[in-house]
Design an enzyme around this catalytic site. Sequence first.
Site, PDB file in Angstrom:
ATOM      1  N   LYS A 240       0.827  -1.205   0.000  1.00 34.73           N
ATOM      2  CA  LYS A 240       0.000   0.000   0.000  1.00 34.73           C
ATOM      3  C   LYS A 240       0.867   1.263   0.000  1.00 34.73           C
ATOM      4  O   LYS A 240       0.442   2.323  -0.454  1.00 34.73           O
ATOM      5  CB  LYS A 240      -0.885  -0.050   1.253  1.00 34.73           C
ATOM      6  CG  LYS A 240      -1.904   1.025   1.417  1.00 34.73           C
ATOM      7  CD  LYS A 240      -2.965   0.608   2.439  1.00 34.73           C
ATOM      8  CE  LYS A 240      -2.386   0.321   3.803  1.00 34.73           C
ATOM      9  NZ  LYS A 240      -2.077   1.521   4.594  1.00 34.73           N
ATOM     10  N   ASP A 241       2.113   1.145   0.496  1.00 35.61           N
ATOM     11  CA  ASP A 241       3.003   2.305   0.604  1.00 35.61           C
ATOM     12  C   ASP A 241       3.956   2.463  -0.587  1.00 35.61           C
ATOM     13  O   ASP A 241       4.737   3.412  -0.623  1.00 35.61           O
ATOM     14  CB  ASP A 241       3.867   2.194   1.877  1.00 35.61           C
ATOM     15  CG  ASP A 241       3.048   2.264   3.147  1.00 35.61           C
ATOM     16  OD1 ASP A 241       1.909   2.769   3.089  1.00 35.61           O
ATOM     17  OD2 ASP A 241       3.541   1.817   4.195  1.00 35.61           O
TER      18      ASP A 241
ATOM     19  N   ARG B 207      -1.039   6.326  16.635  1.00 35.59           N
ATOM     20  CA  ARG B 207      -2.443   6.556  16.286  1.00 35.59           C
ATOM     21  C   ARG B 207      -3.371   6.017  17.372  1.00 35.59           C
ATOM     22  O   ARG B 207      -4.349   6.677  17.747  1.00 35.59           O
ATOM     23  CB  ARG B 207      -2.763   5.900  14.931  1.00 35.59           C
ATOM     24  CG  ARG B 207      -2.003   6.533  13.785  1.00 35.59           C
ATOM     25  CD  ARG B 207      -2.367   5.890  12.468  1.00 35.59           C
ATOM     26  NE  ARG B 207      -1.389   6.240  11.437  1.00 35.59           N
ATOM     27  CZ  ARG B 207      -1.589   6.094  10.149  1.00 35.59           C
ATOM     28  NH1 ARG B 207      -2.726   5.615   9.699  1.00 35.59           N
ATOM     29  NH2 ARG B 207      -0.659   6.427   9.282  1.00 35.59           N
TER      30      ARG B 207
ATOM     31  N   ARG C 269      -1.849  11.208  11.740  1.00 34.58           N
ATOM     32  CA  ARG C 269      -0.544  10.732  11.271  1.00 34.58           C
ATOM     33  C   ARG C 269       0.170  10.007  12.406  1.00 34.58           C
ATOM     34  O   ARG C 269      -0.228  10.049  13.549  1.00 34.58           O
ATOM     35  CB  ARG C 269       0.314  11.913  10.787  1.00 34.58           C
ATOM     36  CG  ARG C 269      -0.109  12.543   9.471  1.00 34.58           C
ATOM     37  CD  ARG C 269       0.141  11.666   8.267  1.00 34.58           C
ATOM     38  NE  ARG C 269       1.443  11.023   8.261  1.00 34.58           N
ATOM     39  CZ  ARG C 269       2.591  11.609   7.903  1.00 34.58           C
ATOM     40  NH1 ARG C 269       2.590  12.875   7.526  1.00 34.58           N
ATOM     41  NH2 ARG C 269       3.727  10.948   7.920  1.00 34.58           N
TER      42      ARG C 269
ATOM     43  N   ARG D  19      -8.370   8.240   0.628  1.00 27.33           N
ATOM     44  CA  ARG D  19      -9.318   7.191   0.234  1.00 27.33           C
ATOM     45  C   ARG D  19     -10.345   6.961   1.346  1.00 27.33           C
ATOM     46  O   ARG D  19     -11.560   6.964   1.101  1.00 27.33           O
ATOM     47  CB  ARG D  19      -8.558   5.885  -0.043  1.00 27.33           C
ATOM     48  CG  ARG D  19      -9.478   4.674  -0.263  1.00 27.33           C
ATOM     49  CD  ARG D  19      -8.674   3.381  -0.323  1.00 27.33           C
ATOM     50  NE  ARG D  19      -7.994   3.090   0.926  1.00 27.33           N
ATOM     51  CZ  ARG D  19      -8.542   2.450   1.955  1.00 27.33           C
ATOM     52  NH1 ARG D  19      -9.788   2.021   1.879  1.00 27.33           N
ATOM     53  NH2 ARG D  19      -7.842   2.213   3.053  1.00 27.33           N
ATOM     54  N   ARG D  20      -9.841   6.745   2.570  1.00 25.40           N
ATOM     55  CA  ARG D  20     -10.781   6.512   3.676  1.00 25.40           C
ATOM     56  C   ARG D  20     -11.657   7.735   3.918  1.00 25.40           C
ATOM     57  O   ARG D  20     -12.841   7.610   4.235  1.00 25.40           O
ATOM     58  CB  ARG D  20     -10.017   6.141   4.946  1.00 25.40           C
ATOM     59  CG  ARG D  20      -9.370   4.769   4.878  1.00 25.40           C
ATOM     60  CD  ARG D  20      -8.670   4.390   6.176  1.00 25.40           C
ATOM     61  NE  ARG D  20      -8.026   3.082   6.045  1.00 25.40           N
ATOM     62  CZ  ARG D  20      -6.766   2.845   6.376  1.00 25.40           C
ATOM     63  NH1 ARG D  20      -6.006   3.806   6.877  1.00 25.40           N
ATOM     64  NH2 ARG D  20      -6.255   1.628   6.242  1.00 25.40           N
TER      65      ARG D  20
ATOM     66  N   CYS E 119       0.026   7.136  -4.536  1.00 27.96           N
ATOM     67  CA  CYS E 119      -0.574   6.416  -3.395  1.00 27.96           C
ATOM     68  C   CYS E 119      -1.495   7.340  -2.603  1.00 27.96           C
ATOM     69  O   CYS E 119      -2.255   6.874  -1.762  1.00 27.96           O
ATOM     70  CB  CYS E 119       0.516   5.925  -2.451  1.00 27.96           C
ATOM     71  SG  CYS E 119       1.735   4.852  -3.186  1.00 27.96           S
TER      72      CYS E 119
END
Length: 310
Positions: free
Chosen positions: A87-88, A159, A153, A135-136, A246
């Site tokens: 994903k990164d 988090r 972040r 996206r989220r 991304c």
Amino acid sequence: MNTPATPSPAPVVIATRESRLALWQAEHVKALLAARGHTVTLLGMTTQGDQILDRSLSKVGGKGLFVKELEVALEEGRAHIAVHSLKDVPMELPEGFALACVMEREDPRDAFVSPRYASLAALPQGAVVGTSSLRRQVLLQALRPDLKIEPLRGNLDTRLRKLDEGQYDAIVLAAAGLKRLGLGERIRAVFAPDEMLPAAGQGALGIEVRSDRQDLIAALAPLAHQPTWLTVAAERAVSRAMGGSCSMPLAAHGQWHGDTLHLDAAWGDPEGRSALVRAQAQAPVATLAQAEALGDAVAAQLRAGGAQGL
């Protein structure tokens, strides 16, 4: 007559970020290679993406900030492979680098995490939800336009700490990371893909090498999981066709039905000026070229529906 000893495989140095999740990923690959006779060590590094925590990734260069320093270590020979959450990883690798292996995927879905609320539907109007992902953000806005989506972040532990301190009513994280670190009990609910479509490559690990290291590419081949590799190739092809970032508000997720790969994608406007654009297609897929063609077809549908690439 003595049989000559089989030469030991050359030592392998893994470049890795020093977050707990990145180290878990690197240790996982280290154990798999060690079981095949390799001597493996880790080279821990801090990337630019780990250092810039006061701005969203989309404003400072995207998730490629998490891989650049690792690629420099490969280029200079200080390390031989880098383990990434796919994903990164930017859609186009720099010249001289290759994705040598994609491993079997963990749960690709998004997780709802909250100390007080059992699900997204249970959140009161105006509740604050944290996410670092455009996206989220767009998918949450489509599901619950009344919520307040705030940037979040930091690594996974940071988090969760911010959530526990009361800065947010809930946060959305990748289920895979929580499960890999033994934090599955923090998941209050998992989003079905048709509610919150995952990011391209979410839950899958990829191993990057210099493309001239055929010896390493051969050594890593047994760790590859072809169904996952084909799926994420299709997902990443959607992102590449839409501009390759991304940090785009884009989701792409593939699922197998027999030999047929079903690929869904969604694009949203972070400013909320237009409705979510969705697209889907399916095709028999047996090669990376076929997977990428399916991704290109879905990206074309998104653009036809009004999605804007970079």
